[in-house]
Design a protein around this motif. Sequence first.
Motif, PDB file in Angstrom:
ATOM      1  N   PHE A  85     -33.250  61.280 -60.739  1.00  0.00           N
ATOM      2  CA  PHE A  85     -33.081  62.640 -60.234  1.00  0.00           C
ATOM      3  C   PHE A  85     -32.510  62.575 -58.816  1.00  0.00           C
ATOM      4  N   GLY A  86     -31.502  63.412 -58.571  1.00  0.00           N
ATOM      5  CA  GLY A  86     -30.873  63.460 -57.255  1.00  0.00           C
ATOM      6  C   GLY A  86     -29.833  62.380 -57.033  1.00  0.00           C
ATOM      7  N   LYS A  87     -29.617  61.514 -57.994  1.00  0.00           N
ATOM      8  CA  LYS A  87     -28.651  60.420 -57.855  1.00  0.00           C
ATOM      9  C   LYS A  87     -27.358  60.779 -58.593  1.00  0.00           C
ATOM     10  N   GLU A  88     -26.259  60.283 -58.055  1.00  0.00           N
ATOM     11  CA  GLU A  88     -24.969  60.480 -58.700  1.00  0.00           C
ATOM     12  C   GLU A  88     -24.786  59.421 -59.789  1.00  0.00           C
ATOM     13  N   ILE A  89     -24.487  59.873 -60.984  1.00  0.00           N
ATOM     14  CA  ILE A  89     -24.285  58.988 -62.129  1.00  0.00           C
ATOM     15  C   ILE A  89     -22.810  59.041 -62.510  1.00  0.00           C
ATOM     16  N   VAL A  90     -22.213  57.874 -62.638  1.00  0.00           N
ATOM     17  CA  VAL A  90     -20.813  57.755 -63.016  1.00  0.00           C
ATOM     18  C   VAL A  90     -20.765  57.041 -64.364  1.00  0.00           C
ATOM     19  N   THR A  91     -19.931  57.539 -65.264  1.00  0.00           N
ATOM     20  CA  THR A  91     -19.838  56.969 -66.605  1.00  0.00           C
ATOM     21  C   THR A  91     -18.416  56.496 -66.887  1.00  0.00           C
ATOM     22  N   TYR A  92     -18.324  55.276 -67.432  1.00  0.00           N
ATOM     23  CA  TYR A  92     -17.048  54.692 -67.821  1.00  0.00           C
ATOM     24  C   TYR A  92     -17.078  54.341 -69.302  1.00  0.00           C
ATOM     25  N   GLU A 126     -19.316  41.752 -55.183  1.00  0.00           N
ATOM     26  CA  GLU A 126     -18.831  42.494 -54.022  1.00  0.00           C
ATOM     27  C   GLU A 126     -17.331  42.696 -54.151  1.00  0.00           C
ATOM     28  N   GLY A 127     -16.878  43.870 -53.813  1.00  0.00           N
ATOM     29  CA  GLY A 127     -15.463  44.166 -53.879  1.00  0.00           C
ATOM     30  C   GLY A 127     -14.989  44.636 -55.241  1.00  0.00           C
ATOM     31  N   LYS A 128     -15.856  44.605 -56.247  1.00  0.00           N
ATOM     32  CA  LYS A 128     -15.479  45.094 -57.565  1.00  0.00           C
ATOM     33  C   LYS A 128     -15.639  46.603 -57.603  1.00  0.00           C
ATOM     34  N   THR A 129     -14.775  47.242 -58.374  1.00  0.00           N
ATOM     35  CA  THR A 129     -14.905  48.681 -58.577  1.00  0.00           C
ATOM     36  C   THR A 129     -16.032  48.929 -59.582  1.00  0.00           C
ATOM     37  N   ASP A 130     -16.497  50.163 -59.631  1.00  0.00           N
ATOM     38  CA  ASP A 130     -17.509  50.519 -60.628  1.00  0.00           C
ATOM     39  C   ASP A 130     -16.990  50.261 -62.041  1.00  0.00           C
ATOM     40  N   GLU A 131     -15.718  50.543 -62.268  1.00  0.00           N
ATOM     41  CA  GLU A 131     -15.154  50.314 -63.600  1.00  0.00           C
ATOM     42  C   GLU A 131     -15.165  48.825 -63.950  1.00  0.00           C
ATOM     43  N   GLN A 132     -14.884  47.958 -62.986  1.00  0.00           N
ATOM     44  CA  GLN A 132     -14.924  46.513 -63.234  1.00  0.00           C
ATOM     45  C   GLN A 132     -16.349  46.052 -63.522  1.00  0.00           C
ATOM     46  N   GLU A 162     -12.724  56.688 -65.645  1.00  0.00           N
ATOM     47  CA  GLU A 162     -13.951  57.432 -65.340  1.00  0.00           C
ATOM     48  C   GLU A 162     -14.021  58.690 -66.196  1.00  0.00           C
ATOM     49  N   ALA A 163     -15.148  58.859 -66.887  1.00  0.00           N
ATOM     50  CA  ALA A 163     -15.292  60.023 -67.767  1.00  0.00           C
ATOM     51  C   ALA A 163     -16.056  61.145 -67.097  1.00  0.00           C
ATOM     52  N   THR A 164     -17.205  60.827 -66.539  1.00  0.00           N
ATOM     53  CA  THR A 164     -18.018  61.858 -65.897  1.00  0.00           C
ATOM     54  C   THR A 164     -18.619  61.331 -64.606  1.00  0.00           C
ATOM     55  N   LYS A 165     -18.899  62.271 -63.736  1.00  0.00           N
ATOM     56  CA  LYS A 165     -19.615  61.986 -62.494  1.00  0.00           C
ATOM     57  C   LYS A 165     -20.466  63.218 -62.231  1.00  0.00           C
ATOM     58  N   CYS A 190     -16.873  53.555 -79.367  1.00  0.00           N
ATOM     59  CA  CYS A 190     -16.750  53.831 -77.934  1.00  0.00           C
ATOM     60  C   CYS A 190     -18.103  53.575 -77.285  1.00  0.00           C
ATOM     61  N   VAL A 191     -18.116  52.727 -76.280  1.00  0.00           N
ATOM     62  CA  VAL A 191     -19.334  52.548 -75.483  1.00  0.00           C
ATOM     63  C   VAL A 191     -19.077  53.150 -74.112  1.00  0.00           C
ATOM     64  N   ALA A 192     -20.090  53.793 -73.565  1.00  0.00           N
ATOM     65  CA  ALA A 192     -19.994  54.397 -72.242  1.00  0.00           C
ATOM     66  C   ALA A 192     -21.095  53.803 -71.378  1.00  0.00           C
ATOM     67  N   VAL A 193     -20.718  53.270 -70.239  1.00  0.00           N
ATOM     68  CA  VAL A 193     -21.652  52.613 -69.325  1.00  0.00           C
ATOM     69  C   VAL A 193     -21.942  53.553 -68.165  1.00  0.00           C
ATOM     70  N   MET A 194     -23.229  53.742 -67.868  1.00  0.00           N
ATOM     71  CA  MET A 194     -23.645  54.608 -66.761  1.00  0.00           C
ATOM     72  C   MET A 194     -24.027  53.744 -65.559  1.00  0.00           C
ATOM     73  N   LEU A 195     -23.556  54.154 -64.387  1.00  0.00           N
ATOM     74  CA  LEU A 195     -23.868  53.440 -63.158  1.00  0.00           C
ATOM     75  C   LEU A 195     -24.433  54.389 -62.107  1.00  0.00           C
ATOM     76  N   VAL A 196     -25.316  53.864 -61.287  1.00  0.00           N
ATOM     77  CA  VAL A 196     -25.809  54.543 -60.090  1.00  0.00           C
ATOM     78  C   VAL A 196     -25.701  53.531 -58.956  1.00  0.00           C
ATOM     79  N   ASP A 197     -25.061  53.930 -57.880  1.00  0.00           N
ATOM     80  CA  ASP A 197     -24.880  53.040 -56.727  1.00  0.00           C
ATOM     81  C   ASP A 197     -24.314  51.689 -57.148  1.00  0.00           C
ATOM     82  N   SER A 198     -23.318  51.707 -58.012  1.00  0.00           N
ATOM     83  CA  SER A 198     -22.619  50.507 -58.497  1.00  0.00           C
ATOM     84  C   SER A 198     -23.515  49.541 -59.265  1.00  0.00           C
TER      85      SER A 198
END
Length: 175
Positions: A85-92, A29-35, A54-57, A113-121
Motif C-alpha cells: 500500500f502506498g508503493k508504486e508498482i510497475v508491470t512489464y 546496479e545500472g539495470k533498468t526495471d525492464e532488464q 512497460e504496461a502499467t504503473k 504472456c507473463v507480467a512481472v511486478m516490481l516495486v523499487d526495482s
Amino acid sequence: MKIRAILSLFLSLALLTLAGCGNQDNLSEGKTDEQIAADYVQALGYTIVAHEGEATKYTLEQKTLENLDYMQLWGVQKQEPDAYFGKEIVTYPFIVKDHPLEQQYSPDNHRICVAVMLVDSKVIGGTSVPLSKVKNLVMAGGAYSIEGKTLKEVKGLNYAEWLEHWKKTYGNVTE
C-alpha cells in the motif's frame, strides 16, 4: 595448529561467499526495471519471445483492490497486497515459451504472456495468462501466478472462500 588452519580456511571461504553475494548486487546496479524483470523471467526458465514494454504503473491503494482485474492479479500472488500500500508498482509483460501453461494451452493456438511486478526495482510477483492467437484475447478463467498456478494452488482456498476473505479484508468489487 590444524584447528587454526581449518578456522582460517573457513573464514576465508565465508568472506569469499559474502564478497560473491555482494558482487551480485553490483551486477544489478545500472539495470533498468525492464532488464530486472527480464532476468527474473529467464531465471524461471522461460524463453522470452517478445518484450512488451512497460504496461502499467500505479500506486497501490485499498480502493484499487475493489477492481476485479486487480483482485484477480493479487489473488494469485504469494504475498498479500497490504505490504505494498502506498508503493508504486510497475508491470512489464513478456511473451514467453517453455512455460508450464503450454501443457494446458497448445502453443499452436496460444501465446503465454507473463507480467512481472516490481516495486523499487525489486520483483514482488507476477502473473501469467494464455492469449488466443486467433483473437488475441485472454482466455477465460482469469490470471494464473507467474509459475502458472491457480488461485487454489497459491492460496489453498476455492474461489468462493477466497472471495469471502477478500471482501472482508479489502471491500466489495466495484467492476
